[in-house]
Design a protein around this motif. Structure first.
Motif, short mmCIF file in Angstrom:
data_model
loop_
_atom_site.label_atom_id
_atom_site.label_comp_id
_atom_site.label_asym_id
_atom_site.label_seq_id
_atom_site.Cartn_x
_atom_site.Cartn_y
_atom_site.Cartn_z
N THR A 26 111.47 39.98 16.34
CA THR A 26 112.17 39.25 15.07
C THR A 26 112.56 40.11 13.99
N LEU A 27 112.70 41.85 14.27
CA LEU A 27 113.62 42.68 13.93
C LEU A 27 115.38 42.13 13.63
N ASN A 28 114.92 42.19 14.65
CA ASN A 28 116.85 41.98 15.06
C ASN A 28 116.96 40.65 14.47
N ILE A 29 116.70 39.21 14.56
CA ILE A 29 116.35 38.22 13.17
C ILE A 29 116.75 38.53 11.59
N GLN A 30 115.69 38.92 11.51
CA GLN A 30 115.70 39.64 9.93
C GLN A 30 116.92 40.61 9.36
N PHE A 31 117.56 41.80 10.47
CA PHE A 31 119.26 42.40 9.74
C PHE A 31 119.98 41.56 10.06
N ARG A 32 119.95 40.74 11.48
CA ARG A 32 121.32 39.92 11.40
C ARG A 32 121.45 39.07 9.97
N LYS A 33 119.76 38.36 9.03
CA LYS A 33 120.83 37.59 7.98
C LYS A 33 121.11 38.88 7.13
N SER A 34 120.54 39.68 7.64
CA SER A 34 120.83 40.71 5.71
C SER A 34 121.91 41.73 6.40
N ASP A 35 122.92 41.17 7.22
CA ASP A 35 123.71 41.52 8.20
C ASP A 35 123.72 43.26 7.83
N ALA A 37 123.72 45.46 10.36
CA ALA A 37 124.71 44.59 12.18
C ALA A 37 124.45 46.72 12.69
N GLY A 38 123.65 47.26 12.05
CA GLY A 38 123.69 47.62 12.76
C GLY A 38 122.28 48.72 13.64
N LEU A 39 121.11 48.05 12.41
CA LEU A 39 119.51 48.33 12.58
C LEU A 39 119.50 47.42 13.64
N ALA A 40 120.44 45.99 13.26
CA ALA A 40 120.33 45.01 14.85
C ALA A 40 120.30 45.42 16.19
N VAL A 41 121.05 46.05 15.93
CA VAL A 41 121.60 46.29 18.42
C VAL A 41 120.53 47.71 18.19
N ILE A 42 119.49 48.27 17.46
CA ILE A 42 118.96 49.60 17.51
C ILE A 42 118.13 48.59 17.77
N SER A 43 117.73 47.39 17.20
CA SER A 43 116.45 46.67 17.44
C SER A 43 116.63 45.83 18.39
N THR A 44 118.07 44.87 18.83
CA THR A 44 118.29 44.70 20.67
C THR A 44 117.64 46.19 21.43
N CYS A 45 118.26 47.21 21.27
CA CYS A 45 117.88 47.46 22.35
C CYS A 45 116.76 48.45 22.51
N LEU A 46 115.70 48.66 21.39
CA LEU A 46 114.78 48.28 21.12
C LEU A 46 113.56 47.40 22.48
N GLY A 47 114.38 46.32 21.90
CA GLY A 47 113.35 45.21 22.48
C GLY A 47 114.29 44.90 24.58
N LEU A 48 115.25 45.40 24.30
CA LEU A 48 116.11 45.70 26.06
C LEU A 48 115.16 46.83 26.77
N GLY A 49 114.77 48.12 25.76
CA GLY A 49 113.22 48.24 26.22
C GLY A 49 112.02 48.27 26.59
N ALA A 50 111.54 47.60 26.28
CA ALA A 50 110.08 47.57 25.92
C ALA A 50 110.43 45.64 27.14
N ALA A 51 111.31 45.30 27.22
CA ALA A 51 110.90 44.20 28.19
C ALA A 51 111.42 45.30 29.58
N CYS A 52 111.76 45.92 29.60
CA CYS A 52 112.17 46.39 30.87
C CYS A 52 110.66 47.24 31.71
N TRP A 53 110.37 47.85 30.34
CA TRP A 53 109.30 47.88 30.40
C TRP A 53 107.94 47.41 30.65
N PHE A 54 107.97 46.21 30.31
CA PHE A 54 106.86 45.37 30.35
C PHE A 54 107.26 44.69 32.20
#
Length: 93
Positions: A26-35, A37-54
């Motif tokens: 959700t954060l990734n979508i919002q950050f990409r809409k608001s331009d 990009a750096g925060l979108a990359v960070i939220s993507t990394c957090l999502g990947l980390g959570a997916a690996c943890w899951f």
């Protein structure tokens, strides 16, 4: 009652990581809409980390298992490299 308590204790980490994946998406979508990009990359990394943890939680893989696998990979790579010829061609640029 004990069954419900036990299931909540066992399910809290996968449930928490699933919530983290949802929030990161959700954060990734919002950050990409608001331009942002750096925060979108960070939220993507957090999502990947959570997916690996899951995934590791569902498979029952612990950090001890990860350390054991990493140690085994290191031993295998050192063993393989010890069998290479000493004049192995190396490209130096």
């Amino acid at each position: 009652m004990a069954t419900i308590t036990t299931s909540m204790v066992l399910l809290r980490w996968p449930l928490f990581s699933a919530v983290l994946m949802f929030l990161a998406s959700t954060l990734n979508i919002q950050f990409r809409k608001s331009d942002y990009a750096g925060l979108a990359v960070i939220s993507t990394c957090l999502g990947l980390g959570a997916a690996c943890w899951f995934a590791t939680g569902l498979l029952g893989i612990t950090m001890v298992d990860v350390a054991t696998i990493w140690s085994n990979m290191k031993v295998v790579m050192i063993e393989a490299m010890s069998h290479t010829p000493p004049d192995w061609p190396v490209v130096m640029t």
